[in-house]
Design a protein around this motif. Sequence first.
Motif, PDB file in Angstrom:
ATOM      1  N   PHE A 257       7.614   2.817   1.243  1.00  0.00           N
ATOM      2  CA  PHE A 257       7.792   1.369   1.171  1.00  0.00           C
ATOM      3  C   PHE A 257       9.110   0.971   1.837  1.00  0.00           C
ATOM      4  O   PHE A 257       9.165   0.029   2.632  1.00  0.00           O
ATOM      5  CB  PHE A 257       7.772   0.913  -0.288  1.00  0.00           C
ATOM      6  N   ALA A 258      10.177   1.727   1.502  1.00  0.00           N
ATOM      7  CA  ALA A 258      11.501   1.424   2.050  1.00  0.00           C
ATOM      8  C   ALA A 258      11.470   1.488   3.580  1.00  0.00           C
ATOM      9  O   ALA A 258      11.885   0.555   4.271  1.00  0.00           O
ATOM     10  CB  ALA A 258      12.547   2.390   1.489  1.00  0.00           C
TER      11      ALA A 258
ATOM     12  N   ILE B 163      -4.109   2.272   8.231  1.00  0.00           N
ATOM     13  CA  ILE B 163      -5.380   2.962   8.017  1.00  0.00           C
ATOM     14  C   ILE B 163      -5.204   4.156   7.080  1.00  0.00           C
ATOM     15  O   ILE B 163      -6.013   4.389   6.195  1.00  0.00           O
ATOM     16  CB  ILE B 163      -5.975   3.399   9.374  1.00  0.00           C
ATOM     17  N   TRP B 164      -4.117   4.939   7.284  1.00  0.00           N
ATOM     18  CA  TRP B 164      -3.861   6.105   6.422  1.00  0.00           C
ATOM     19  C   TRP B 164      -2.495   5.934   5.761  1.00  0.00           C
ATOM     20  O   TRP B 164      -1.489   6.408   6.312  1.00  0.00           O
ATOM     21  CB  TRP B 164      -3.857   7.382   7.252  1.00  0.00           C
ATOM     22  N   PRO B 165      -2.451   5.299   4.565  1.00  0.00           N
ATOM     23  CA  PRO B 165      -1.134   5.011   3.965  1.00  0.00           C
ATOM     24  C   PRO B 165      -0.314   6.261   3.672  1.00  0.00           C
ATOM     25  O   PRO B 165       0.892   6.168   3.482  1.00  0.00           O
ATOM     26  CB  PRO B 165      -1.488   4.295   2.662  1.00  0.00           C
TER      27      PRO B 165
ATOM     28  N   ARG C   8       0.841  -1.209   0.000  1.00  0.00           N
ATOM     29  CA  ARG C   8       0.000   0.000   0.000  1.00  0.00           C
ATOM     30  C   ARG C   8       0.870   1.250   0.000  1.00  0.00           C
ATOM     31  O   ARG C   8       0.373   2.353  -0.221  1.00  0.00           O
ATOM     32  CB  ARG C   8      -0.886   0.016   1.247  1.00  0.00           C
ATOM     33  N   LEU C   9       2.156   1.087   0.274  1.00  0.00           N
ATOM     34  CA  LEU C   9       3.047   2.240   0.394  1.00  0.00           C
ATOM     35  C   LEU C   9       3.854   2.407  -0.880  1.00  0.00           C
ATOM     36  O   LEU C   9       4.157   1.440  -1.567  1.00  0.00           O
ATOM     37  CB  LEU C   9       3.997   2.042   1.572  1.00  0.00           C
TER      38      LEU C   9
ATOM     39  N   ILE D  74       6.388  10.235   8.680  1.00  0.00           N
ATOM     40  CA  ILE D  74       5.426   9.515   7.837  1.00  0.00           C
ATOM     41  C   ILE D  74       4.043   9.521   8.480  1.00  0.00           C
ATOM     42  O   ILE D  74       3.035   9.728   7.806  1.00  0.00           O
ATOM     43  CB  ILE D  74       5.935   8.084   7.552  1.00  0.00           C
ATOM     44  N   ILE D  75       3.976   9.335   9.811  1.00  0.00           N
ATOM     45  CA  ILE D  75       2.677   9.398  10.484  1.00  0.00           C
ATOM     46  C   ILE D  75       2.056  10.773  10.247  1.00  0.00           C
ATOM     47  O   ILE D  75       0.870  10.895   9.962  1.00  0.00           O
ATOM     48  CB  ILE D  75       2.824   9.152  12.008  1.00  0.00           C
ATOM     49  N   GLY D  76       2.867  11.801  10.343  1.00  0.00           N
ATOM     50  CA  GLY D  76       2.343  13.161  10.219  1.00  0.00           C
ATOM     51  C   GLY D  76       1.857  13.480   8.817  1.00  0.00           C
ATOM     52  O   GLY D  76       0.944  14.267   8.637  1.00  0.00           O
ATOM     53  N   GLY D  77       2.473  12.872   7.826  1.00  0.00           N
ATOM     54  CA  GLY D  77       2.107  13.174   6.449  1.00  0.00           C
ATOM     55  C   GLY D  77       3.124  14.105   5.826  1.00  0.00           C
ATOM     56  O   GLY D  77       3.704  14.961   6.497  1.00  0.00           O
TER      57      GLY D  77
END
Lengths: 360, 287
Positions: free
Chosen positions: A126-127, B276-278, A120-121, B230-233
């Motif tokens: 993804f990495a 949940i939020w890719p 999904r990434l 990454i969590i933050g966007g």
Amino acid sequence: MADHAFSPWKVETRTRASSAFGLVALAVVIAAAAAPLFVSRSVIQDLFFILTMLVLAQCWNLLAGYAGLVSVGQQAFVGFGAYTMFAVVILAGLDPIVGILLAGITASVLAIPVAFFAFRLQGAYFAIGTWVIAEVVRLLLAQWKALGGGTGTSLPSGATREMFGVGLVSDWLGVRPSQAADIVCYWLALVLACATIGFIYKLLRSKQGLGLAAVRDNREAARSVGVDPGWMKSVVYLAAALVTGIAGALIYVQKARISPDAAFSLTDWTAYVIFIVVIGGIGTIEGPIVGVIVFFILLNLLADYGSWYLLVLGLIGIIVMLFAPRGLWGLFADRTGIQLFPVRRILTGASSTTKGVPHG
Amino acid sequence: MNWLDTIVQGVLLGGLYALFAAGLSLVFGIMRLVNLAHGDLIVLAAFLVLLLVTTLGLSPFVAAVIAMPVMFALGWVLQFGLLNRTLGNDILPPLLVTFGLSIVIQNALLEGFSADSRRISAGGLETASLQLGPISVGTMPLLTFLSAVAVIVGLNLLFYRTALGRAFRATSDDRETAGLMGIQPNRVFATATGLAMVVVTIAALYLGMRANFDPTMGPARLIYAFEAVIIGGLGSFWGTLAGGVIIGVAQTVGASINPEWQILAGHIAFLLVLLIWPRGLFPRAVD
């Protein structure tokens, strides 16, 4: 094939260099198989290291160079395969060889949920995602007290000496069982390396391989002619996990001692592997072979210099990536046009003046 | 077990992770550069601050202020001379070059400073604490968190209120068109990395004062920083702070259940959010 029976045209991937190389490769494999008869134990251990790193490099190359899956988490499968083998030997009391085979299965089973999540990434996500997953698997296995928890454990004494085939080799070559165990591991590594290269070569020459290259080069165009990128990537990811798991188990049969930090080491099982593939040439089968040889030579030349060794390795990696992004093999192939494992389809036929446009 | 206390400690710990991540968020948000050497650059800055404190006898805060322009220059040169060459659609070149850089920095520090653990002395500040209502809060964690908030506010002001910030956003959205408008992307990128190194220096200050550090601890810090970003966007600084807080709270809650679960709980929180939020919680830019 029926359509082609009467056609003067043929699509071929073979070249003259590759046919000649086929014979050389056969001779090298036969020589390698006979090596334990002639060389010392430490050379066999070095060759074992080279072959297992080659297998890991070919797998990572298949992912990153052909399927566009830049994983930083392949150590998850090395470690999981190795722990499977330890569990089979220590908890079930079975032969390490059984453990190696089961390691392939468990690693590919682990790859299913990992793929479900990681696919999904995109790109960098993804990495990083695969890296975090490898850390999670490491931390979970570090909780497994029966296998030594965070400090790790050793194979029971005698497990490798009583391994399938070791007694036979020991009698046959007249060597001590511990040396015979190294030889059996080496032969298994040789078989695994040949099978991996053979499988990847066959895959890349097949219709599926062409689809894979098409997806890598242009995802949308590939999809428009009916290639399903998700499916191909999943198959490649599972296959790479399977082989990586087997390689991990084999490496740890030879090491006979495991700890979560070592078995899931980012540096040993992914960083070095990436280094090998990039130095040699990403996106070619020859690249990892060249890379692993260069890596081994550097390792031996610089081993006495402590942290300078890694520093130089890092610098070489940076320089190659900047100035020869297709690696040493890429430089060589561009100058000479030689391909030892050609996957490019060439149209040949009745008229010798007409050359097909290469594609693939 | 005091849940309120656990969560407050987690939020404050999240401040430290947000500080680690803020510089990364800036670089990643503007040029999609995955800088695997970020953790090692933090450790490098910590050694620089330590060097200034021990040789000149300065207060760590003054030392950090002196280290900032040095780190800015280092970041500028690094981006302009090296990392700009790796930018493009393929994520592999930056990944590899920064990975090589990470190894080079780590081993150069090992050669220069040995593998011993060091610590920057903050003169008693480390052990001081404040009583906030029912819970006791360490001065240092609180200061870290407030610094993180200040850095995030500062970055947001810079990003949305200044000409430089406009150039950052423009280059991030469309490099070619920004180039046509008279922006020199290579210089904009170099400035961004320079600024990221200033943030790295602040992160290094707290890293060095709060706990022991050694040349090889960079990658472990890097993974938390990436998780927070990454969590933050992509491109959201407040998101990065939220990401840091989520990791921090998950870790302290995990640790309060079983000390061995601290790191694991942080990673699992990251994976759950991404499941949940890719694209993270508050993605600003389209990747």
